[in-house]
Scaffold this active site. Structure first.
Site, mmCIF file in Angstrom:
data_model
loop_
_atom_site.group_PDB
_atom_site.id
_atom_site.type_symbol
_atom_site.label_atom_id
_atom_site.label_comp_id
_atom_site.label_asym_id
_atom_site.label_seq_id
_atom_site.Cartn_x
_atom_site.Cartn_y
_atom_site.Cartn_z
ATOM 1 N N ASP A 8 -35.398 26.801 -35.524
ATOM 2 C CA ASP A 8 -35.221 25.347 -35.570
ATOM 3 C C ASP A 8 -36.535 24.751 -36.066
ATOM 4 O O ASP A 8 -37.455 25.489 -36.467
ATOM 5 C CB ASP A 8 -34.750 24.794 -34.203
ATOM 6 N N CYS A 65 -37.878 29.408 -32.064
ATOM 7 C CA CYS A 65 -37.850 27.962 -31.812
ATOM 8 C C CYS A 65 -39.191 27.602 -31.184
ATOM 9 O O CYS A 65 -40.156 28.358 -31.320
ATOM 10 C CB CYS A 65 -36.640 27.558 -30.968
ATOM 11 N N THR A 67 -40.092 27.403 -27.991
ATOM 12 C CA THR A 67 -40.408 28.332 -26.897
ATOM 13 C C THR A 67 -39.817 29.721 -27.088
ATOM 14 O O THR A 67 -40.214 30.659 -26.400
ATOM 15 C CB THR A 67 -39.836 27.795 -25.565
ATOM 16 N N HIS A 98 -35.748 50.539 -24.477
ATOM 17 C CA HIS A 98 -34.903 50.622 -23.284
ATOM 18 C C HIS A 98 -33.657 49.738 -23.334
ATOM 19 O O HIS A 98 -32.660 50.057 -22.697
ATOM 20 C CB HIS A 98 -35.720 50.243 -22.039
ATOM 21 N N HIS A 133 -30.984 55.091 -20.642
ATOM 22 C CA HIS A 133 -30.916 53.687 -21.053
ATOM 23 C C HIS A 133 -29.593 53.358 -21.739
ATOM 24 O O HIS A 133 -29.123 52.232 -21.694
ATOM 25 C CB HIS A 133 -32.103 53.349 -21.961
HETATM 26 C C1 RB5 Z 1 -37.249 21.571 -29.835
HETATM 27 O O1 RB5 Z 1 -38.008 20.443 -29.558
HETATM 28 C C2 RB5 Z 1 -37.388 22.581 -28.716
HETATM 29 O O2 RB5 Z 1 -36.740 22.139 -27.593
HETATM 30 C C3 RB5 Z 1 -36.829 23.919 -29.169
HETATM 31 O O3 RB5 Z 1 -37.528 24.349 -30.283
HETATM 32 C C4 RB5 Z 1 -36.933 25.044 -28.178
HETATM 33 O O4 RB5 Z 1 -38.213 25.162 -27.653
HETATM 34 C C5 RB5 Z 1 -35.894 25.083 -27.145
HETATM 35 O O5 RB5 Z 1 -35.772 26.040 -26.362
#
Ligand code: RB5
Length: 145
Positions: A8, A65, A67, A98, A133
């Site tokens: 994203d 993304c 996070t 694994h 595994h």
């Molecule tokens: C976008 O702002 C952010 O929420 C997305 O990139 C991600 O971190 C969501 O898990």
């Protein structure tokens, strides 16, 4: 290997450097976007990448993304996906060895491009160990029936 990659807006820069690395390692990359910094919704990218992996169109997927969490949660809703969030090389190695992870997820707002490159290099190179595994992964697959 054929690798589907997607992000994203929160993962746009890291996707570019991971794509460069995958090309340098000799992999064939299919880029599912996004392609601009405009805000978008990570499930819209996670699902086509996940489908490309489970259909066999590609061998593996990498999703990024902010996070690495949201895009991984979305990908794991698709039957056959084992998406692993890895922000260290040990997890990268063992998610393959694994868990036979078929999608790697990372967060651009969490790690830098240098560590991400190490993680991707290790994750792409490591094979599933099978053995005990295999039985555990089969039990995960049975949960999807
Ligand atoms: C976008 O702002 C952010 O929420 C997305 O990139 C991600 O971190 C969501 O898990």
């Amino acid at each position: 290997m054929k690798v589907a990659i997607g992000c994203d807006h929160g993962g746009l820069n890291l996707k570019a450097s991971v794509k460069e690395l995958l090309n340098a390692l000799g992999h064939e990359v299919e880029d599912f976007g996004c392609h601009t910094a405009d805000s978008c919704d990570y499930p819209d990218i996670a699902v086509p990448v996940a489908n490309a992996v489970v259909s066999g169109q590609v061998d593996r997927g990498i999703l990024i993304c902010g996070t690495g969490i949201g895009i991984g949660i979305a990908a794991n809703k698709i039957k056959g996906v084992r998406a692993a969030l890895c922000h260290d090389s040990f997890s990268a190695k063992y998610s393959r060895a694994h868990n036979d992870a078929n999608i790697l997820t990372m967060g651009e707002r969490v790690i830098g491009p240098g560590l991400a490159k190490d993680i991707v290099t290790i994750w792409m190179a490591k094979d599933f160990e099978g053995g005990r595994h295999e039985r555990r992964v089969e039990k995960i697959k049975a949960l999807e029936k």
